[in-house]
Structures are given as C-alpha cells and as structure tokens.
Design a protein around this motif. Sequence first.
Motif, PDB file in Angstrom:
ATOM      1  N   HIS A  56      15.045 -12.321  46.884  1.00 11.42           N
ATOM      2  CA  HIS A  56      16.291 -12.749  46.142  1.00 11.42           C
ATOM      3  C   HIS A  56      17.138 -11.903  45.495  1.00 11.42           C
ATOM      4  O   HIS A  56      16.379 -10.606  45.265  1.00 11.42           O
ATOM      5  CB  HIS A  56      15.650 -13.833  44.879  1.00 11.42           C
ATOM      6  CG  HIS A  56      15.275 -15.155  45.499  1.00 11.42           C
ATOM      7  ND1 HIS A  56      13.821 -15.372  45.177  1.00 11.42           N
ATOM      8  CD2 HIS A  56      15.909 -16.130  46.232  1.00 11.42           C
ATOM      9  CE1 HIS A  56      13.697 -16.676  45.862  1.00 11.42           C
ATOM     10  NE2 HIS A  56      14.956 -17.116  46.357  1.00 11.42           N
ATOM     11  N   GLN A  57      18.316 -11.932  45.414  1.00 12.36           N
ATOM     12  CA  GLN A  57      19.343 -11.062  44.930  1.00 12.36           C
ATOM     13  C   GLN A  57      18.908 -10.681  43.457  1.00 12.36           C
ATOM     14  O   GLN A  57      18.996  -9.647  42.916  1.00 12.36           O
ATOM     15  CB  GLN A  57      20.801 -11.494  44.740  1.00 12.36           C
ATOM     16  CG  GLN A  57      21.784 -10.482  44.407  1.00 12.36           C
ATOM     17  CD  GLN A  57      21.682  -9.131  45.131  1.00 12.36           C
ATOM     18  OE1 GLN A  57      21.668  -9.251  46.440  1.00 12.36           O
ATOM     19  NE2 GLN A  57      21.789  -8.046  44.750  1.00 12.36           N
ATOM     20  N   GLN A  58      18.314 -11.500  42.518  1.00 11.26           N
ATOM     21  CA  GLN A  58      18.091 -11.396  41.155  1.00 11.26           C
ATOM     22  C   GLN A  58      16.930 -10.374  41.097  1.00 11.26           C
ATOM     23  O   GLN A  58      16.816  -9.592  40.187  1.00 11.26           O
ATOM     24  CB  GLN A  58      17.593 -12.767  40.491  1.00 11.26           C
ATOM     25  CG  GLN A  58      18.805 -13.789  40.267  1.00 11.26           C
ATOM     26  CD  GLN A  58      19.025 -14.570  41.486  1.00 11.26           C
ATOM     27  OE1 GLN A  58      18.655 -14.137  42.493  1.00 11.26           O
ATOM     28  NE2 GLN A  58      19.501 -15.922  41.556  1.00 11.26           N
ATOM     29  N   ARG A  59      16.044 -10.433  42.275  1.00 12.28           N
ATOM     30  CA  ARG A  59      14.957  -9.436  41.986  1.00 12.28           C
ATOM     31  C   ARG A  59      15.449  -8.108  42.395  1.00 12.28           C
ATOM     32  O   ARG A  59      14.830  -6.948  41.840  1.00 12.28           O
ATOM     33  CB  ARG A  59      13.823  -9.894  43.141  1.00 12.28           C
ATOM     34  CG  ARG A  59      12.574  -9.311  42.925  1.00 12.28           C
ATOM     35  CD  ARG A  59      11.488  -9.921  44.063  1.00 12.28           C
ATOM     36  NE  ARG A  59      10.380  -9.575  43.564  1.00 12.28           N
ATOM     37  CZ  ARG A  59       9.096 -10.136  44.312  1.00 12.28           C
ATOM     38  NH1 ARG A  59       9.464 -11.018  45.650  1.00 12.28           N
ATOM     39  NH2 ARG A  59       7.848  -9.982  43.959  1.00 12.28           N
ATOM     40  N   VAL A  60      16.451  -8.103  43.206  1.00 11.78           N
ATOM     41  CA  VAL A  60      17.161  -6.653  43.595  1.00 11.78           C
ATOM     42  C   VAL A  60      17.893  -6.205  42.427  1.00 11.78           C
ATOM     43  O   VAL A  60      17.617  -4.894  42.141  1.00 11.78           O
ATOM     44  CB  VAL A  60      17.918  -6.875  44.691  1.00 11.78           C
ATOM     45  CG1 VAL A  60      18.761  -5.486  44.914  1.00 11.78           C
ATOM     46  CG2 VAL A  60      17.332  -7.269  46.122  1.00 11.78           C
ATOM     47  N   ASP A  61      18.506  -7.068  41.596  1.00 13.81           N
ATOM     48  CA  ASP A  61      19.154  -6.707  40.322  1.00 13.81           C
ATOM     49  C   ASP A  61      18.329  -6.339  39.495  1.00 13.81           C
ATOM     50  O   ASP A  61      18.283  -5.353  38.729  1.00 13.81           O
ATOM     51  CB  ASP A  61      19.809  -7.888  39.969  1.00 13.81           C
ATOM     52  CG  ASP A  61      21.312  -8.102  40.786  1.00 13.81           C
ATOM     53  OD1 ASP A  61      21.537  -7.326  41.633  1.00 13.81           O
ATOM     54  OD2 ASP A  61      21.741  -9.096  40.834  1.00 13.81           O
ATOM     55  N   ALA A  62      17.284  -6.892  39.281  1.00  9.15           N
ATOM     56  CA  ALA A  62      16.234  -6.554  38.096  1.00  9.15           C
ATOM     57  C   ALA A  62      15.341  -4.962  38.567  1.00  9.15           C
ATOM     58  O   ALA A  62      15.168  -4.299  37.575  1.00  9.15           O
ATOM     59  CB  ALA A  62      14.959  -7.421  38.402  1.00  9.15           C
ATOM     60  N   ARG A  63      15.318  -4.901  39.749  1.00  9.10           N
ATOM     61  CA  ARG A  63      14.803  -3.676  40.231  1.00  9.10           C
ATOM     62  C   ARG A  63      15.973  -2.436  39.996  1.00  9.10           C
ATOM     63  O   ARG A  63      15.389  -1.385  39.273  1.00  9.10           O
ATOM     64  CB  ARG A  63      14.330  -3.518  41.873  1.00  9.10           C
ATOM     65  CG  ARG A  63      14.038  -2.107  41.979  1.00  9.10           C
ATOM     66  CD  ARG A  63      14.062  -1.897  43.616  1.00  9.10           C
ATOM     67  NE  ARG A  63      13.524  -0.753  43.867  1.00  9.10           N
ATOM     68  CZ  ARG A  63      14.626   0.234  44.320  1.00  9.10           C
ATOM     69  NH1 ARG A  63      15.910  -0.143  44.233  1.00  9.10           N
ATOM     70  NH2 ARG A  63      14.647   1.683  44.488  1.00  9.10           N
ATOM     71  N   ALA A  64      17.109  -2.736  40.081  1.00  4.68           N
ATOM     72  CA  ALA A  64      18.097  -1.669  40.017  1.00  4.68           C
ATOM     73  C   ALA A  64      18.238  -1.360  38.371  1.00  4.68           C
ATOM     74  O   ALA A  64      18.191  -0.400  38.120  1.00  4.68           O
ATOM     75  CB  ALA A  64      19.446  -2.292  40.367  1.00  4.68           C
ATOM     76  N   GLN A  65      18.039  -2.560  37.796  1.00  7.24           N
ATOM     77  CA  GLN A  65      18.154  -2.362  36.170  1.00  7.24           C
ATOM     78  C   GLN A  65      16.970  -1.564  35.700  1.00  7.24           C
ATOM     79  O   GLN A  65      16.815  -0.869  34.838  1.00  7.24           O
ATOM     80  CB  GLN A  65      18.278  -3.692  35.630  1.00  7.24           C
ATOM     81  CG  GLN A  65      18.359  -3.583  34.025  1.00  7.24           C
ATOM     82  CD  GLN A  65      18.538  -4.942  33.463  1.00  7.24           C
ATOM     83  OE1 GLN A  65      19.119  -5.799  34.043  1.00  7.24           O
ATOM     84  NE2 GLN A  65      18.018  -5.195  32.326  1.00  7.24           N
ATOM     85  N   MET A  66      15.752  -1.825  36.214  1.00  4.21           N
ATOM     86  CA  MET A  66      14.461  -1.126  35.683  1.00  4.21           C
ATOM     87  C   MET A  66      14.483   0.365  36.131  1.00  4.21           C
ATOM     88  O   MET A  66      14.156   1.114  35.365  1.00  4.21           O
ATOM     89  CB  MET A  66      13.362  -1.613  36.427  1.00  4.21           C
ATOM     90  CG  MET A  66      11.878  -1.207  36.057  1.00  4.21           C
ATOM     91  SD  MET A  66      11.780  -1.896  34.284  1.00  4.21           S
ATOM     92  CE  MET A  66      11.360  -3.414  34.346  1.00  4.21           C
ATOM     93  N   VAL A  67      14.989   0.821  37.354  1.00  6.64           N
ATOM     94  CA  VAL A  67      14.989   2.134  37.635  1.00  6.64           C
ATOM     95  C   VAL A  67      16.093   3.117  37.438  1.00  6.64           C
ATOM     96  O   VAL A  67      15.993   4.322  37.858  1.00  6.64           O
ATOM     97  CB  VAL A  67      14.273   2.260  39.169  1.00  6.64           C
ATOM     98  CG1 VAL A  67      12.935   1.377  39.274  1.00  6.64           C
ATOM     99  CG2 VAL A  67      15.288   1.668  40.224  1.00  6.64           C
TER     100      VAL A  67
END
Length: 106
Positions: A56-67
């Motif tokens: 999901h795009q939300q998961r991709v966004d969460a990864r980008a925000q995390m790293v």
Amino acid sequence: MNRTRYGQPAPMPDSIRHFMRAGQHPARALPCPHCGVAAHKPCRIPSRGVPLAHVHQQRVDARAQMVACCPTCQVTPTVPCHANGRALDGGTVHPARHVEADRSAA
C-alpha cells in the motif's frame, strides 16, 4: 530426534537481513498502517483479507518518513512532512522524500 539439514542459521543483523530479502519491497520491513499487517508480511485487502502483490502507498510513505530526511520541507527522519506549518493529509510525504529514501537504501 529432529535434525535439520544445515543446523542453525548464521546470526545476521536485522539491518542486513532486510536487504537480503530478494524480491520484496523495502517498505515491507515496517507494519502497514493501512491494512494492519505485521512487518515482512504482504499487504492485504482490508475488507476481504486477500494478500496483494504490491504494498500500500501508506506503507511506502511510512518507510520514507522513517528512514529519510525530506529535502522539500527540511524535516528529519520520523518527523511528518509539512506544508506551511501543517502536516500533510493522511501521513503522505513529499515525492523528494521517496527519492531520498530509495537512494539511502541503495
């Protein structure tokens, strides 16, 4: 007696293990905020529980925000992106942050 062919696997740090998982999107290292699946599990359709081939795009966004730091709004990792002092809707991130996250993973 229950023996395995190769014995115990060699110890490996989690930071390396994420990159060794061939064929998986790096965002699968985090739980999905949209469908609620655990880390390293495939995303699912929330209403039916059917596994998806993509994340999901939300998961991709969460990864980008995390790293990654965001070059657009100049925030550090784990801090949400913002525009004019307000966080972006739904936890989205700037496209430049996705590029930075992909570059840092390579």
